[in-house]
Motif scaffolding. Structure first.
Motif, mmCIF file in Angstrom:
data_model
loop_
_atom_site.group_PDB
_atom_site.id
_atom_site.type_symbol
_atom_site.label_atom_id
_atom_site.label_comp_id
_atom_site.label_asym_id
_atom_site.label_seq_id
_atom_site.Cartn_x
_atom_site.Cartn_y
_atom_site.Cartn_z
ATOM 1 N N VAL A 368 0.877 -1.165 0.000
ATOM 2 C CA VAL A 368 0.000 0.000 0.000
ATOM 3 C C VAL A 368 0.916 1.217 0.000
ATOM 4 C CG1 VAL A 368 -0.170 0.028 2.533
ATOM 5 C CG2 VAL A 368 -1.924 1.170 1.171
ATOM 6 N N SER A 369 0.548 2.245 -0.752
ATOM 7 C CA SER A 369 1.437 3.389 -0.908
ATOM 8 C C SER A 369 1.539 4.201 0.379
ATOM 9 C CB SER A 369 0.949 4.285 -2.044
ATOM 10 O OG SER A 369 -0.250 4.945 -1.665
ATOM 11 N N ARG A 370 2.644 4.919 0.482
ATOM 12 C CA ARG A 370 2.838 5.764 1.665
ATOM 13 C C ARG A 370 1.747 6.825 1.751
ATOM 14 N NH1 ARG A 370 8.060 9.501 0.104
ATOM 15 N NH2 ARG A 370 7.633 10.288 2.176
ATOM 16 N N GLU A 371 1.267 7.301 0.594
ATOM 17 C CA GLU A 371 0.216 8.319 0.585
ATOM 18 C C GLU A 371 -1.095 7.785 1.173
ATOM 19 O OE1 GLU A 371 3.429 9.440 -1.949
ATOM 20 O OE2 GLU A 371 2.187 7.644 -2.031
ATOM 21 N N MET A 372 -1.431 6.521 0.853
ATOM 22 C CA MET A 372 -2.658 5.942 1.402
ATOM 23 C C MET A 372 -2.522 5.689 2.899
ATOM 24 S SD MET A 372 -4.985 5.975 -0.816
ATOM 25 C CE MET A 372 -6.217 5.012 0.071
ATOM 26 N N ILE A 373 -1.300 5.385 3.344
ATOM 27 C CA ILE A 373 -1.098 5.233 4.788
ATOM 28 C C ILE A 373 -1.268 6.581 5.484
ATOM 29 C CG2 ILE A 373 0.625 4.770 6.563
ATOM 30 C CD1 ILE A 373 1.664 2.507 4.859
ATOM 31 N N LEU A 374 -0.746 7.630 4.880
ATOM 32 C CA LEU A 374 -0.922 8.960 5.467
ATOM 33 C C LEU A 374 -2.397 9.353 5.475
ATOM 34 C CD1 LEU A 374 2.179 10.769 3.934
ATOM 35 C CD2 LEU A 374 1.869 10.030 6.300
ATOM 36 N N ASN A 375 -3.131 8.972 4.418
ATOM 37 C CA ASN A 375 -4.582 9.201 4.411
ATOM 38 C C ASN A 375 -5.248 8.480 5.581
ATOM 39 O OD1 ASN A 375 -4.712 10.834 2.133
ATOM 40 N ND2 ASN A 375 -5.012 9.126 0.732
ATOM 41 N N PHE A 376 -4.842 7.225 5.787
ATOM 42 C CA PHE A 376 -5.420 6.404 6.858
ATOM 43 C C PHE A 376 -5.161 7.033 8.228
ATOM 44 C CE2 PHE A 376 -5.141 3.184 10.129
ATOM 45 C CZ PHE A 376 -6.224 2.356 9.877
ATOM 46 N N VAL A 377 -3.905 7.424 8.462
ATOM 47 C CA VAL A 377 -3.538 7.999 9.755
ATOM 48 C C VAL A 377 -4.233 9.342 9.968
ATOM 49 C CG1 VAL A 377 -1.615 8.937 11.106
ATOM 50 C CG2 VAL A 377 -1.339 6.768 9.882
ATOM 51 N N ALA A 378 -4.297 10.161 8.928
ATOM 52 C CA ALA A 378 -4.972 11.461 9.046
ATOM 53 C C ALA A 378 -6.434 11.277 9.430
ATOM 54 C CB ALA A 378 -4.858 12.230 7.728
ATOM 55 N N MET A 379 -7.078 10.296 8.780
ATOM 56 C CA MET A 379 -8.507 10.063 9.016
ATOM 57 C C MET A 379 -8.792 9.363 10.332
ATOM 58 S SD MET A 379 -10.640 8.666 5.757
ATOM 59 C CE MET A 379 -11.711 7.585 6.676
#
Length: 388
Positions: A368-379
């Protein structure tokens, strides 16, 4: 003493020692020679199975070791730390083995798990699609019932090790869920099934395990190819995806440890301007920084594995994503610094540092891309509005 809470058990530490010793018999030179020659690392795989390391996370009654994700992640890390990263460790015993253990019928467990444990059989995992990318809700590979059979059609891409797998655990959606939210089903497909084809995708990575695009054209499967409940939904899918992130983190930290060890050894022996280059802070500080980053990533990975093995799915999901992110970043930085430490030799095949660049860089993208992980953590961690 509270310090014991931050130490792995003696059994886990001994597991790491023995796996490192086994992998060390083969080593990075053997591994890369096999990869460059287009050969497989079957000898190492089978020896891992013979010693019980491949199925250490699978219950003992099916040929496994009765351990958890933390144990199989330790195996994965130590292999990579010896320069022998085994990508199928992430897929076959960790993802597929976990899903079948949790949701398979007794007959399915008896049929598939023993081979995954002893190494005589491997199972690939297929979820990514050309037009869906990281948006799993957009997958179009469809499974429909036809009497007592399933009929499966669609495409998958970036599927590891299909050429050496006997079966593939395919993520599809049911016909009535073609629109709206994804309703995933998991089906085990033999790689020699009629209508199942795969094409090699050349990549700039030194690895014996290859990548493939898969074409599934009305493949007929028996009813018992379905793993889990047809209406089980995303819970069943994430039973495999959280272990995948934990294993990916271990894969990255292992490679990072290998690169740092090689760079440190070189910095101690390479002498320029009358002193070993490791005595200069311009070399020493980046390597020290990598050591800190790697240890932080390893600690988060161990936390994620412990939470998963304790059954805390929500906390494990958050920690697994964080661990995968931290490990990929640490690995990319460690390998880049290792290349720089070696100077011109960093680009040579002799020292093997440049060959690691693509391997660790992929960790920022997959699974999973780092961007999607950042999306997950932000949300989910910070409670910020959804951005996609």
């Amino acid at each position: 003493m509270t310090t014991s809470l931050f130490s792995e058990t003696e059994e886990r530490q001994e597991l790491r020692t023995q796996v490192a010793k086994l992998a060390g018999k083969y080593g990075r030179e053997w591994f890369t020679a096999k990869a460059r020659a287009g050969e497989k690392t079957t000898e190492l795989w089978l020896e891992l199975g013979k010693n019980g390391y491949l199925g250490i996370n699978v219950p003992e009654e099916y040929g496994g070791g009765g351990g958890g994700i933390g144990d199989i992640a330790a195996v994965c890390e130590e292999l990579a730390a010896q320069g022998c990263p085994m990508l199928l460790m992430v897929v076959s015993p960790a993802i597929c083995g976990t899903v079948i253990t949790k949701y398979g019928t007794e007959a399915q467990k008896q049929r598939w798990l023993p081979g995954l444990c002893d190494g005589t059989s491997t199972m690939a995992f297929a979820i990514t699609e050309p037009d869906a990318g990281t948006n799993t809700h957009n997958i179009t590979t469809t499974a429909r019932r036809d009497g007592d059979e399933w009929v499966l059609s669609g495409q998958k891409i970036w599927i590891s090790g299909v050429d050496e797998a006997d079966h593939v655990l395919v993520v599809a959606r049911t016909e009535d869920a073609r629109t709206g939210k994804v309703k995933p089903v998991l089906l085990v497909v033999p790689t020699d099934a009629k209508g199942f084809e795969f094409h090699h995708i050349p990549v700039e990575m030194v690895s014996p395990e290859k990548q493939f695009q898969v074409f599934i054209d009305d493949v007929r499967l028996p009813a018992d190819a379905l793993v889990g409940d047809e209406n089980g939904g995303l819970v069943q899918l994430f039973a495999g995806l959280n272990p995948e992130r934990i294993m990916a983190a271990s894969f990255s930290t292992g490679l990072a440890r290998y690169a740092l060890r090689q760079a440190t050894a070189y910095a101690k022996e390479r002498t320029v301007f009358k002193a070993p280059i490791g005595s200069h802070q311009a070399i020493a500080h980046p390597l020290a920084q990598s050591h800190i980053e790697i240890e932080m990533a390893r600690l988060m990975t161990q936390k994620a594995a412990a939470l998963y093995d304790d059954g805390d799915e929500a906390a494990a999901g958050e920690a697994a994503n964080m661990a995968k992110y931290a490990a990929a970043e640490a690995a990319c930085d460690a390998v880049d610094r290792a290349v720089q430490t070696h100077g011109g030799y960093g680009a040579s095949q002799e020292y093997g540092m440049a060959g690691l660049l693509v391997a660790v860089r992929v960790g920022r993208i997959a699974p999973v891309s780092r961007e999607m992980i950042l999306n997950f953590v932000a949300m989910h961690s910070l409670g910020l509005p959804k951005s996609y």
